[in-house]
Structure formats: structure tokens, C-alpha cells
Design an enzyme around this catalytic site. Structure first.
Site, mmCIF file in Angstrom:
data_model
loop_
_atom_site.group_PDB
_atom_site.id
_atom_site.type_symbol
_atom_site.label_atom_id
_atom_site.label_comp_id
_atom_site.label_asym_id
_atom_site.label_seq_id
_atom_site.Cartn_x
_atom_site.Cartn_y
_atom_site.Cartn_z
ATOM 1 N N THR A 81 -5.849 -1.612 6.725
ATOM 2 C CA THR A 81 -5.981 -2.650 6.741
ATOM 3 C C THR A 81 -7.376 -3.285 7.102
ATOM 4 O O THR A 81 -7.855 -4.445 7.322
ATOM 5 C CB THR A 81 -5.000 -3.605 7.816
ATOM 6 O OG1 THR A 81 -5.091 -2.667 9.116
ATOM 7 C CG2 THR A 81 -3.400 -3.347 7.335
ATOM 8 N N ASP B 81 -1.632 6.736 6.196
ATOM 9 C CA ASP B 81 -1.458 5.236 6.418
ATOM 10 C C ASP B 81 -2.447 4.955 7.573
ATOM 11 O O ASP B 81 -2.722 5.923 8.281
ATOM 12 C CB ASP B 81 -0.047 4.785 6.772
ATOM 13 C CG ASP B 81 0.075 3.397 6.595
ATOM 14 O OD1 ASP B 81 -0.855 2.691 6.154
ATOM 15 O OD2 ASP B 81 1.137 2.935 6.808
ATOM 16 N N LYS C 77 0.740 -1.090 -0.002
ATOM 17 C CA LYS C 77 -0.016 -0.264 -0.062
ATOM 18 C C LYS C 77 0.781 1.251 0.017
ATOM 19 O O LYS C 77 0.700 2.159 -0.904
ATOM 20 C CB LYS C 77 -1.034 0.038 1.150
ATOM 21 C CG LYS C 77 -1.986 -1.199 1.195
ATOM 22 C CD LYS C 77 -2.929 -1.225 2.213
ATOM 23 C CE LYS C 77 -2.280 -1.607 3.905
ATOM 24 N NZ LYS C 77 -1.676 -2.642 3.835
ATOM 25 N N THR C 78 1.807 1.347 0.907
ATOM 26 C CA THR C 78 2.869 2.458 0.798
ATOM 27 C C THR C 78 3.602 2.530 -0.291
ATOM 28 O O THR C 78 3.586 3.647 -0.910
ATOM 29 C CB THR C 78 3.685 2.140 2.202
ATOM 30 O OG1 THR C 78 2.871 1.874 3.272
ATOM 31 C CG2 THR C 78 4.573 3.649 2.366
ATOM 32 N N ARG D 121 6.544 -8.415 1.693
ATOM 33 C CA ARG D 121 7.350 -7.774 3.107
ATOM 34 C C ARG D 121 8.107 -8.740 3.654
ATOM 35 O O ARG D 121 9.217 -8.963 3.972
ATOM 36 C CB ARG D 121 6.487 -7.081 3.996
ATOM 37 C CG ARG D 121 7.599 -6.810 5.303
ATOM 38 C CD ARG D 121 6.767 -6.077 6.232
ATOM 39 N NE ARG D 121 6.540 -4.613 5.600
ATOM 40 C CZ ARG D 121 5.301 -3.686 5.999
ATOM 41 N NH1 ARG D 121 4.650 -4.388 6.598
ATOM 42 N NH2 ARG D 121 5.419 -2.589 5.484
HETATM 43 P P1 ATP Z 1 1.553 -1.758 5.834
HETATM 44 O O1 ATP Z 1 0.121 -1.798 5.757
HETATM 45 O O2 ATP Z 1 2.323 -2.447 7.133
HETATM 46 O O3 ATP Z 1 2.130 -0.090 5.933
HETATM 47 P P2 ATP Z 1 2.191 -1.784 2.920
HETATM 48 O O4 ATP Z 1 0.813 -2.564 2.312
HETATM 49 O O5 ATP Z 1 2.140 -0.583 3.042
HETATM 50 O O6 ATP Z 1 2.143 -2.523 4.463
HETATM 51 P P3 ATP Z 1 4.630 -1.864 1.796
HETATM 52 O O7 ATP Z 1 5.514 -0.988 2.858
HETATM 53 O O8 ATP Z 1 4.429 -1.024 0.603
HETATM 54 O O9 ATP Z 1 3.454 -2.434 2.214
HETATM 55 O O10 ATP Z 1 5.652 -3.006 1.146
HETATM 56 C C1 ATP Z 1 6.407 -3.730 2.184
HETATM 57 C C2 ATP Z 1 7.403 -4.042 1.373
HETATM 58 O O11 ATP Z 1 7.199 -5.207 0.179
HETATM 59 C C3 ATP Z 1 8.296 -2.879 0.374
HETATM 60 O O12 ATP Z 1 9.865 -3.061 0.641
HETATM 61 C C4 ATP Z 1 8.156 -3.102 -1.033
HETATM 62 O O13 ATP Z 1 9.242 -2.919 -1.768
HETATM 63 C C5 ATP Z 1 7.987 -4.579 -1.209
HETATM 64 N N1 ATP Z 1 6.675 -4.796 -1.957
HETATM 65 C C6 ATP Z 1 5.398 -4.863 -1.768
HETATM 66 N N2 ATP Z 1 4.749 -4.936 -2.836
HETATM 67 C C7 ATP Z 1 5.460 -5.125 -3.736
HETATM 68 C C8 ATP Z 1 5.230 -5.670 -5.442
HETATM 69 N N3 ATP Z 1 4.148 -5.673 -5.981
HETATM 70 N N4 ATP Z 1 6.368 -5.715 -6.037
HETATM 71 C C9 ATP Z 1 7.521 -5.434 -5.390
HETATM 72 N N5 ATP Z 1 7.797 -5.276 -3.916
HETATM 73 C C10 ATP Z 1 6.864 -5.160 -3.283
#
Ligand code: ATP
Length: 336
Positions: A161, A112, A67-68, A220
Site C-alpha cells: 500500500t 503481502d 492485490k491478493t 472490499r
Molecule cells: P489488502 O491490501 O488489504 O490485502 P487487497 O488489495 O489484497 O487488499 P483483495 O483481498 O484482493 O484486496 O480484495 C478484497 C475483496 O474484493 C475480495 O473479496 C475480492 O473478491 C474483491 N475484489 C477485489 N478486486 C476485485 C475485482 N476487480 N473484481 C471482483 N472482485 C474484486
């Protein structure tokens, strides 16, 4: 320690820096979520053709699915600055007013955990999203008056989430909602191959596949396991192959299904002490010495998703696959 590795939402400062280095910067580099990517691409291109700020976007889904990363990509692809904030940091409408009033025209505001924002701030956000305007209260008591304040046009990207916890008026004000899904193994292999390339870690195909099967559908966790395997190969002078992956992840207590110590403790108690269930969630939590919240939000969803337990009105029940995975003979009366 091993639990931290497979928990999707734990982030130390060191891990944040590591994640930052691996984040894709464009939609083309973002692996998987094909539908969402296509939808976002369309939304951004249309906005750019019309010379306006893109619609507000809500990204919903479990932790660690990107998401981030997508919020950063939205800003990057549309060539706009990004401001990052989070629900827990917005405890009063004043906190939100301070952020909103300092946005520059066209800025992307990422919030977030938007479901954790204060109620009073949510109400302020409705108007801001709709009309790029907020009302600020000046003074106190009977003499208080509300003064309208024009905002620069902005795009809100909210991440949650728990989409179900968002009030309808807030959810309805997003022009587009993306539901992120857990990743398939071939997509995770791709995420891992990309990360391995960036880390200059030459892990072979079989090794990548071995990690992909153990990372709970979550990029992640995939990247985190990759880092541990890289350390292991370096310290032990091992070839970067599937054997090294198996040895490293055994050391960290991550089994071939991605189960960690706590998952296994829950399953073993369910199978051995409660003969496969049904048993209530609170009883399970007390038996393993964990908060029932942790069991309910982190452990159980994964065990249900991979088909080791089912939820019934009478409690949690182990499936035939669970008995098989743990190599235990089903007790008489199991599955009745
Ligand atoms: P949270 O809800 O805990 O904030 P999030 O959904 O925002 O988590 P991210 O922080 O965007 O998750 O992603 C976590 C890690 O996984 C990052 O390092 C990112 O590089 C990697 N990642 C996530 N999705 C992908 C993707 N589709 N392709 C490549 N790398 C990804």
C-alpha cells in the site's frame, strides 16, 4: 461497528472466508483495472510461450482493491502453486531463507505488505530475485562463513500500500509494477452484481447502484456493504431494492457519499468549530479523539479524493462542496 464497514483494511476471520468465496479466479472474471489486466495477461502468456517463470510482479495500491486476488490469479492462470507470506511475518533474513529454500520449481511467492519486511531480509531478496540464489551465514563471529544456496526458479508477487517506502534496489528488481486505481461506479456495480449472483441475492439494478455510490471506490467495502444489505433484507423480510439499501446503510451510519461516523465527526468539527479551517491535522485528530495516523492514512485521503477538504500549507480547509453536503451556511471568512 459502522467504522469497520467502511475501513478498507479491517479483516476478521469470518470476513476472510466471505472474501474468499467471492474472489474471481481468472483475469477474465476480474472486474475493472483494464490496463493492468491487459499487461498481466501479456506477461503471463509470453512466459508460458517461452516455457519460463513469469517476471516478478509488484502490485501497488490502497487496501481492498484486489492485490491478493491478482496474486492468486497469477498462480491460477499460469498453473503454478502459490505460497502466501507477508512482510510482518518476515522479521529476520532466516524467516525469508526458510520460505525461499522450500519453494518448488516455478512456485509463485506472494508477499503481502512487502514494505514491512525486515531490512536484512530485503537484502537477501535482491539476490534471490535476480539470480535465484541466496547466501546463508553459517557459524558466528570471526569463524562465520557464507554458503551459497541455489533456489528453484520462482515468481515473486509483492503487494504494497506504500510503494514509496520500498527501497529502489528492491523496486527495480520487479519486471512489472501495476498501480491499482480506485474503481469507477459502473465497475463497482459489476463487482456487486457478480457477488450478488454468487450469494444468490437478487438485488435490483437501482439497489446495486446505491451501494456502488457508497463504497469509496473499493470492492472490499462494496462486498461488505452488500452482505449487510442482504442480512437486512432477510431479517426484515424486505424486497431487495434501493429502499432496502438506503435503510440498511442508514442503520450502519454509511451516508450517500460513503462517509461514516468518523469522517462526519472530522468534517463537522472542521466546519463548525474551526469555521472551515485552515486547521492542522493533529488538532483535528485530538478534537475527534482519534490517532492522527488514522486521520492521515484513512480518513483524510478519502475526504480529499471526494473533494470535501483540501490540504493547504496552513492546514486542512473545507471546500464549498463540504458546506453544501452538510447543509451548513459557510461562516464569514470561509474560502478566504
Ligand atoms: P489488502 O491490501 O488489504 O490485502 P487487497 O488489495 O489484497 O487488499 P483483495 O483481498 O484482493 O484486496 O480484495 C478484497 C475483496 O474484493 C475480495 O473479496 C475480492 O473478491 C474483491 N475484489 C477485489 N478486486 C476485485 C475485482 N476487480 N473484481 C471482483 N472482485 C474484486
Amino acid at each position: 461497528m459502522s467504522d469497520d464497514l467502511t475501513r478498507p483494511d479491517l479483516e476478521s476471520d469470518a470476513e476472510l472466508a466471505f472474501e474468499g468465496a467471492l474472489r474471481p479466479e481468472s483475469l477474465a472474471e476480474f472486474v475493472g483495472q483494464t490496463k493492468v489486466r491487459g499487461q498481466l495477461q501479456l506477461l503471463l502468456t509470453a512466459a508460458s510461450m517461452q516455457g519460463r517463470t513469469p517476471d516478478h510482479i509488484l502490485l501497488a495500491g490502497p487496501p481492498g482493491l484486489g492485490k491478493t486476488t491478482l496474486a492468486m490469479i497469477v498462480a491460477h492462470e499460469s498453473g503454478r502453486p502459490l505460497r502466501m507470506s507477508s512482510g510482518p511475518a518476515i522479521q529476520h533474513s532466516g524467516d525469508l531463507a526458510a520460505v525461499l529454500s522450500s519453494l518448488v520449481p516455478g512456485e509463485v511467492l506472494f508477499i503481502d505488505e512487502i514494505h514491512r519486511m525486515a531490512r536484512s531480509a530485503e537484502e537477501m531478496l535482491y539476490l534471490a530475485m535476480e539470480d535465484f540464489r541466496i547466501d546463508i551465514m553459517v557459524g558466528k563471529g570471526a569463524g562465520a562463513t557464507s554458503v551459497p544456496l541455489e533456489l528453484a526458479p520462482f515468481t515473486l508477487v509483492g503487494a504494497t500500500t506504500r510503494a514509496g517506502l520500498l527501497p529502489n534496489p528492491l523496486r527495480d528488481r520487479f519486471g512489472f509494477t501495476a498501480h491499482l486505481e480506485f474503481y469507477e461506479e459502473d465497475e463497482l456495480r459489476e463487482v456487486l452484481a457478480r457477488a450478488a449472483r454468487l450469494l444468490h441475492f437478487d438485488l435490483d439494478r437501482e439497489g446495486l447502484a446505491e451501494i456502488a455510490g457508497r463504497c469509496r471506490g473499493t470492492p472490499r467495502i462494496a462486498n461488505r456493504l452488500l452482505r449487510r444489505v442482504r442480512d437486512f433484507a432477510l431479517v426484515h423480510g424486505r424486497d431487495a431494492d434501493a429502499d432496502a439499501v438506503r435503510a440498511a446503510l442508514e442503520l450502519y451510519d454509511v451516508d450517500p457519499l460513503g462517509l461514516d461516523r468518523l469522517d462526519r465527526a472530522v468534517m463537522q468539527i472542521l466546519l463548525e468549530r474551526f469555521e472551515g479551517g485552515p486547521v492542522g491535522l493533529n488538532t483535528l485528530a485530538v478534537s475527534v479523539g482519534e490517532e492522527s495516523e488514522t486521520i492521515e492514512s484513512v480518513v483524510e485521503p478519502f475526504l480529499v479524493r471526494i473533494g470535501l477538504i483540501t490540504r493547504t500549507p496552513r492546514g486542512r480547509v473545507a471546500t464549498p462542496q463540504a458546506w453544501k453536503h452538510f447543509g451548513i451556511e459557510p461562516s464569514q471568512g470561509a474560502f478566504l
